[in-house]
Design a protein around this motif. Structure first.
Motif, PDB file in Angstrom:
ATOM      1  N   ASP A   1       0.973  -1.246  -0.206  1.00  0.00           N
ATOM      2  CA  ASP A   1       0.064  -0.049   0.195  1.00  0.00           C
ATOM      3  C   ASP A   1       0.935   1.179  -0.132  1.00  0.00           C
ATOM      4  OD1 ASP A   1      -2.625   1.436   0.721  1.00  0.00           O
ATOM      5  OD2 ASP A   1      -1.156   2.061   2.095  1.00  0.00           O
ATOM      6  N   ARG A   2       0.459   2.362  -0.828  1.00  0.00           N
ATOM      7  CA  ARG A   2       1.199   3.575  -0.958  1.00  0.00           C
ATOM      8  C   ARG A   2       1.550   4.171   0.435  1.00  0.00           C
ATOM      9  NH1 ARG A   2       1.376   6.237  -5.799  1.00  0.00           N
ATOM     10  NH2 ARG A   2      -0.153   5.080  -6.376  1.00  0.00           N
ATOM     11  N   VAL A   3       0.635   4.259   1.207  1.00  0.00           N
ATOM     12  CA  VAL A   3       0.795   4.949   2.460  1.00  0.00           C
ATOM     13  C   VAL A   3       1.525   4.132   3.371  1.00  0.00           C
ATOM     14  CG1 VAL A   3      -0.487   5.764   4.557  1.00  0.00           C
ATOM     15  CG2 VAL A   3      -1.409   6.208   2.277  1.00  0.00           C
TER      16      VAL A   3
ATOM     17  N   TYR B   1      19.291   2.026  -9.125  1.00  0.00           N
ATOM     18  CA  TYR B   1      19.405   1.005  -8.075  1.00  0.00           C
ATOM     19  C   TYR B   1      19.683  -0.186  -8.844  1.00  0.00           C
ATOM     20  CZ  TYR B   1      14.621   0.730 -10.313  1.00  0.00           C
ATOM     21  OH  TYR B   1      13.712   0.582 -11.276  1.00  0.00           O
ATOM     22  N   LYS B   2      19.755  -1.318  -7.967  1.00  0.00           N
ATOM     23  CA  LYS B   2      20.280  -2.697  -8.330  1.00  0.00           C
ATOM     24  C   LYS B   2      19.504  -3.646  -8.418  1.00  0.00           C
ATOM     25  CE  LYS B   2      25.001  -1.246  -7.064  1.00  0.00           C
ATOM     26  NZ  LYS B   2      26.080  -1.720  -6.204  1.00  0.00           N
ATOM     27  N   THR B   3      18.214  -3.620  -7.762  1.00  0.00           N
ATOM     28  CA  THR B   3      17.448  -4.857  -7.427  1.00  0.00           C
ATOM     29  C   THR B   3      15.923  -4.590  -8.241  1.00  0.00           C
ATOM     30  OG1 THR B   3      16.489  -4.239  -5.558  1.00  0.00           O
ATOM     31  CG2 THR B   3      18.492  -5.565  -5.458  1.00  0.00           C
ATOM     32  N   SER B   4      15.024  -5.452  -8.467  1.00  0.00           N
ATOM     33  CA  SER B   4      13.860  -5.336  -8.671  1.00  0.00           C
ATOM     34  C   SER B   4      12.945  -4.609  -7.765  1.00  0.00           C
ATOM     35  CB  SER B   4      12.983  -6.675  -9.092  1.00  0.00           C
ATOM     36  OG  SER B   4      13.643  -7.344 -10.164  1.00  0.00           O
ATOM     37  N   ILE B   5      12.254  -3.412  -7.913  1.00  0.00           N
ATOM     38  CA  ILE B   5      11.515  -2.968  -6.971  1.00  0.00           C
ATOM     39  C   ILE B   5      10.156  -2.982  -7.042  1.00  0.00           C
ATOM     40  CG2 ILE B   5      13.474  -1.263  -6.716  1.00  0.00           C
ATOM     41  CD1 ILE B   5      11.925   0.650  -8.027  1.00  0.00           C
ATOM     42  N   ASN B   6       9.373  -2.831  -5.742  1.00  0.00           N
ATOM     43  CA  ASN B   6       8.092  -2.414  -5.752  1.00  0.00           C
ATOM     44  C   ASN B   6       7.660  -1.168  -5.618  1.00  0.00           C
ATOM     45  OD1 ASN B   6       5.388  -1.893  -3.941  1.00  0.00           O
ATOM     46  ND2 ASN B   6       5.329  -3.969  -3.731  1.00  0.00           N
ATOM     47  N   ASN B   7       8.675  -0.199  -5.181  1.00  0.00           N
ATOM     48  CA  ASN B   7       8.097   1.391  -5.326  1.00  0.00           C
ATOM     49  C   ASN B   7       9.235   1.989  -5.290  1.00  0.00           C
ATOM     50  OD1 ASN B   7       8.273   2.118  -2.698  1.00  0.00           O
ATOM     51  ND2 ASN B   7       6.583   0.827  -2.511  1.00  0.00           N
ATOM     52  N   LEU B   8       9.498   3.352  -5.605  1.00  0.00           N
ATOM     53  CA  LEU B   8      10.697   4.025  -5.308  1.00  0.00           C
ATOM     54  C   LEU B   8      10.221   5.418  -4.728  1.00  0.00           C
ATOM     55  CD1 LEU B   8      13.804   4.516  -7.546  1.00  0.00           C
ATOM     56  CD2 LEU B   8      12.508   6.598  -6.737  1.00  0.00           C
ATOM     57  N   GLN B   9      10.741   5.807  -3.637  1.00  0.00           N
ATOM     58  CA  GLN B   9      10.471   7.012  -3.024  1.00  0.00           C
ATOM     59  C   GLN B   9      11.518   8.162  -3.082  1.00  0.00           C
ATOM     60  OE1 GLN B   9       8.903   5.914   0.961  1.00  0.00           O
ATOM     61  NE2 GLN B   9       8.759   3.845   0.038  1.00  0.00           N
ATOM     62  N   TRP B  10      11.004   9.364  -2.958  1.00  0.00           N
ATOM     63  CA  TRP B  10      11.995  10.344  -2.653  1.00  0.00           C
ATOM     64  C   TRP B  10      11.693  11.133  -1.423  1.00  0.00           C
ATOM     65  CZ3 TRP B  10      16.285  11.674  -5.822  1.00  0.00           C
ATOM     66  CH2 TRP B  10      16.207  11.207  -6.901  1.00  0.00           C
TER      67      TRP B  10
ATOM     68  N   HIS C   1       9.361  12.544   3.566  1.00  0.00           N
ATOM     69  CA  HIS C   1       8.834  12.033   2.474  1.00  0.00           C
ATOM     70  C   HIS C   1       8.165  12.796   1.512  1.00  0.00           C
ATOM     71  CE1 HIS C   1       5.792   9.545   0.148  1.00  0.00           C
ATOM     72  NE2 HIS C   1       6.842   8.960   0.002  1.00  0.00           N
ATOM     73  N   LEU C   2       8.570  12.971   0.149  1.00  0.00           N
ATOM     74  CA  LEU C   2       7.950  13.749  -0.799  1.00  0.00           C
ATOM     75  C   LEU C   2       7.138  12.974  -1.793  1.00  0.00           C
ATOM     76  CD1 LEU C   2      11.622  15.496  -1.891  1.00  0.00           C
ATOM     77  CD2 LEU C   2       9.645  16.275  -0.465  1.00  0.00           C
ATOM     78  N   ILE C   3       7.368  11.927  -2.319  1.00  0.00           N
ATOM     79  CA  ILE C   3       6.736  11.239  -3.481  1.00  0.00           C
ATOM     80  C   ILE C   3       7.008   9.695  -3.478  1.00  0.00           C
ATOM     81  CG2 ILE C   3       8.160  12.031  -5.278  1.00  0.00           C
ATOM     82  CD1 ILE C   3       5.639  12.667  -7.023  1.00  0.00           C
ATOM     83  N   LEU C   4       6.037   8.920  -3.811  1.00  0.00           N
ATOM     84  CA  LEU C   4       6.217   7.644  -4.135  1.00  0.00           C
ATOM     85  C   LEU C   4       5.799   7.215  -5.543  1.00  0.00           C
ATOM     86  CD1 LEU C   4       5.278   4.643  -1.418  1.00  0.00           C
ATOM     87  CD2 LEU C   4       4.738   4.546  -4.197  1.00  0.00           C
ATOM     88  N   ILE C   5       6.507   6.405  -6.028  1.00  0.00           N
ATOM     89  CA  ILE C   5       5.921   5.993  -7.497  1.00  0.00           C
ATOM     90  C   ILE C   5       6.240   4.428  -7.537  1.00  0.00           C
ATOM     91  CG2 ILE C   5       8.334   6.249  -8.405  1.00  0.00           C
ATOM     92  CD1 ILE C   5       6.935   7.260 -11.317  1.00  0.00           C
ATOM     93  N   ARG C   6       5.227   3.877  -7.783  1.00  0.00           N
ATOM     94  CA  ARG C   6       4.995   2.318  -8.024  1.00  0.00           C
ATOM     95  C   ARG C   6       6.138   1.784  -9.165  1.00  0.00           C
ATOM     96  NH1 ARG C   6       1.114  -0.112  -5.020  1.00  0.00           N
ATOM     97  NH2 ARG C   6      -0.653   1.151  -3.952  1.00  0.00           N
ATOM     98  N   SER C   7       6.266   0.381  -9.157  1.00  0.00           N
ATOM     99  CA  SER C   7       7.149   0.125 -10.356  1.00  0.00           C
ATOM    100  C   SER C   7       6.283  -0.190 -11.610  1.00  0.00           C
ATOM    101  CB  SER C   7       7.551  -1.376  -9.893  1.00  0.00           C
ATOM    102  OG  SER C   7       6.537  -2.131  -9.685  1.00  0.00           O
ATOM    103  N   ASN C   8       4.937  -0.014 -11.425  1.00  0.00           N
ATOM    104  CA  ASN C   8       4.234  -0.124 -12.767  1.00  0.00           C
ATOM    105  C   ASN C   8       3.748   1.284 -13.193  1.00  0.00           C
ATOM    106  OD1 ASN C   8       2.340   0.698 -10.894  1.00  0.00           O
ATOM    107  ND2 ASN C   8       0.769  -0.992 -11.375  1.00  0.00           N
TER     108      ASN C   8
ATOM    109  N   ALA D   1      14.833   6.246  -2.460  1.00  0.00           N
ATOM    110  CA  ALA D   1      14.908   4.709  -1.631  1.00  0.00           C
ATOM    111  C   ALA D   1      14.044   3.999  -2.379  1.00  0.00           C
ATOM    112  CB  ALA D   1      14.253   5.184  -0.059  1.00  0.00           C
ATOM    113  N   THR D   2      14.278   2.686  -2.446  1.00  0.00           N
ATOM    114  CA  THR D   2      13.569   1.712  -3.145  1.00  0.00           C
ATOM    115  C   THR D   2      13.362   0.755  -2.008  1.00  0.00           C
ATOM    116  OG1 THR D   2      15.789   0.584  -3.497  1.00  0.00           O
ATOM    117  CG2 THR D   2      14.765   2.140  -5.196  1.00  0.00           C
ATOM    118  N   LEU D   3      11.992   0.092  -2.389  1.00  0.00           N
ATOM    119  CA  LEU D   3      11.495  -1.022  -1.511  1.00  0.00           C
ATOM    120  C   LEU D   3      11.626  -2.258  -2.553  1.00  0.00           C
ATOM    121  CD1 LEU D   3      10.045  -1.555   1.224  1.00  0.00           C
ATOM    122  CD2 LEU D   3       7.985  -1.336  -0.069  1.00  0.00           C
ATOM    123  N   ARG D   4      12.347  -3.320  -2.169  1.00  0.00           N
ATOM    124  CA  ARG D   4      12.387  -4.359  -2.941  1.00  0.00           C
ATOM    125  C   ARG D   4      11.264  -5.343  -2.842  1.00  0.00           C
ATOM    126  NH1 ARG D   4      17.752  -7.622  -1.133  1.00  0.00           N
ATOM    127  NH2 ARG D   4      16.998  -8.709  -2.742  1.00  0.00           N
TER     128      ARG D   4
END
Lengths: 117, 115
Positions: free
Chosen positions: A100-102, B25-34, B45-52, B90-93
């Motif tokens: 979830d995004r949040v 970044y180096k791995t497959s990610i769920n999302n990337l955040q700035w 936290h500024l913004i989150l973008i999903r892998s899709n 920042a990335t979430l794998r």
């Protein structure tokens, strides 16, 4: 404004003293983290916890220890401070991730700047 | 290193100009955040973008994500002196669950916006 707090904000202490850096959050987050960061440099994860009574070492080896007896509280302790421990320590928390995004957003405290003389 | 790389390491621009920062970044990610960090403070936290997703906007921020190149960029338009800060990606794998699913932070870009 994130509900995560760190005390003290600044600490100057002599070598050999035992110190505890406090971190607490009121968001009910399961996951909590401690980072060490030198000025203008990258963050290094030193400890994390994904719930009460769970603690893990991070990516950077640290002589500090942590405990997680309550969900909201994640203190970091240095038994004997040394000048090499001088740094900024950042505490953070995050909800359990379900994609979830949040929930994936991490919230940071203001940091504790530690100087060991 | 498992951490992402950001470039440039430091950037100085005039107020009103656009600032672009890149993250790889180096791995497959769920999302990337700035995230943004003012000097001596915690990260925000500024913004989150999903892998899709390929592009996201939030106010004066525009983030792009290219998963084939494992890279992202943050664009700040019409910069202001108050935008002076360090910016971290920042990335979430993907494929990691439970407590092991940690954010991995980049090395950061120090942005200075001069009047």
């Amino acid at each position: 404004e994130a509900d995560i707090y760190q005390t003290p904000r600044y600490l100057v202490i002599g070598t050999g003293k035992k110190i505890t850096l406090e971190c607490s959050q009121t968001m009910g987050h399961d996951k909590m983290y401690w980072y060490q960061q030198d000025p203008g440099m990258e963050l290094h994860l030193i400890h994390y916890s994904y719930g009460v009574n769970s603690t893990e070492k991070g990516d950077l080896s640290s002589e500090s220890t942590v405990s997680r007896i309550r969900t909201e509280h994640f203190p970091l302790t240095l038994e004997s401070a040394r000048p090499s421990h001088t740094s900024q320590y950042l505490c953070a928390s995050r909800s359990s991730s379900s994609g979830d995004r949040v929930a994936d957003t991490q919230y940071f405290g203001p940091g504790t700047r530690l100087t060991v003389l | 290193s498992q951490q992402g790389e950001e470039d440039p390491q430091a950037l100085s621009i005039q107020e009103g100009e656009n600032a672009t920062m890149n993250c790889s970044y180096k791995t497959s990610i769920n999302n990337l955040q700035w995230y943004r960090q003012n000097s001596g403070r915690g990260l925000v936290h500024l913004i989150l973008i999903r892998s899709n997703e390929r592009e996201k906007h939030s106010g004066r921020l525009r983030v792009t994500l290219d998963t084939s190149k494992k890279s992202s960029s943050l664009l700040i338009t019409a910069s202001r002196a108050a935008d002076t800060a360090s910016y971290f990606c920042a990335t979430l794998r993907t494929g990691v669950t439970g407590g092991g699913n940690k954010l991995t932070f980049g090395t950061g870009t120090q942005l200075k916006v001069e009047l």
